[in-house]
Design a protein around this motif. Structure first.
Motif: not given
Lengths: 203, 203
Positions: B158-159, B161-163, B165-167, B186
């Motif tokens: 989950a982390s 994917v979060a990282f 997609h936010g990038l 990054l």
């Protein structure tokens, strides 16, 4: 007889509330004079008085999103360093219904902003400001020994924003999988991984 | 005389190309029969033959996004563990013009999906699948000692994917600030922070 100034103000507030309800439910793609009129139980003709064009309605909606974001309640900054970074990132996540509505409207605004050079520039500037706001607290965290001495605050600010906004998107689509405590656990895991730091248990 | 089947196929391809160009430039908010007709230099009447309704056009656009994502070139999986996780996340980032266009259309689709229960469910399922696809490689990374023995592959998926997609979102709005090498740096920083692992220098 024209309405008294107090009535006009109250009606303006009512219009803004209706615009917000439509945005939170249908996003910018569903924001029409017709939808706002229906949400208020008035005619679209009445609304044309406030929004003579679709562009005027969009501009008002974007202003509303800005002002609701600026005026939202925020956590106090508990201590310098990563604890403050954590408070600032918690202020972004969709942990309450109001936070969820606001995030949902932000994510929805990206379609609009990516298609319009001025709005895209404004959104890029918003991201730059957010990273700049985190930056001194990441520097403080490094100076306090909460981050390795080699930590790069610029990169960490971009990473923290990336992580948080990507979590927002996943949580909006799957709130059952990402309730409040899961979001907080994931954020704490992220902060623990970049730092030499374990968060308090309290949210 | 009706067109030969080969011509019909070629014309269908031409229509899809025009839909994609409109999506990549204007997003779902700017996807109209009129815009697609203008991109092809044909009448909207001709296009009504392919898309009798706005809904039909939207459905075709979403199918196109799915198929272009499924058919995109992908990196080989270099080695079990974090190197494969890295390759899978690099396959998501907007590192080339084609990747950028596809990501821009995905981000734009979120407004539409959040406003439609069926589309929102499909998007939540897509996120679940993406996390599941990463999961075994994070388990392998843990078993290989690239992650601490206490690492939780569910949370890390989950982390990650979060990282990522936010990038994607930050990079779409500010490509000058997030060129290819910055995005890769990054991502490598993120992977190094969650793991006990330093990426190879090669992208």
């Amino acid at each position: 007889m024209p309405p008294a100034p107090g009535d006009r103000e109250a009606r303006r507030e009512e219009v803004s509330e209706a615009v917000w309800r439509v945005l939170a439910e249908k996003g910018f793609g569903g924001l029409t004079l017709r939808a706002v009129a229906a949400a208020m139980g008035v005619s679209t003709g009445m609304l044309m008085h406030y929004f003579p064009t679709k562009r005027a309605l969009l501009t008002h909606a974007l202003d509303l999103l800005e002002s609701r974001t600026a005026d939202r309640p925020r956590r106090p900054h508990p201590a310098p360093g990563l604890a403050t970074v954590r408070a600032m990132l918690l202020d972004i996540l969709p942990l309450t219904p109001d936070d969820t509505a606001r995030n949902r409207v932000w994510v929805s605004s990206w379609d609009l902003s990516l298609a319009d050079d001025d709005l895209a520039t404004a959104q890029a500037a918003r991201y730059t400001r957010l990273r700049s706001t985190l930056h001194p607290h990441l520097e403080a965290a490094r100076d306090l020994g909460e981050l390795p001495p080699t930590a790069n605050p610029d990169r960490l600010a971009a990473s923290a924003v990336a992580f948080t906004h990507g979590l927002v998107v996943q949580a909006l689509f799957d709130p059952a999988h990402f309730p409040r405590d899961v979001q907080i656990t994931l954020l704490d895991g992220f902060l623990a991984s970049v730092g030499l730091w374990a968060p308090d248990d309290q949210p």
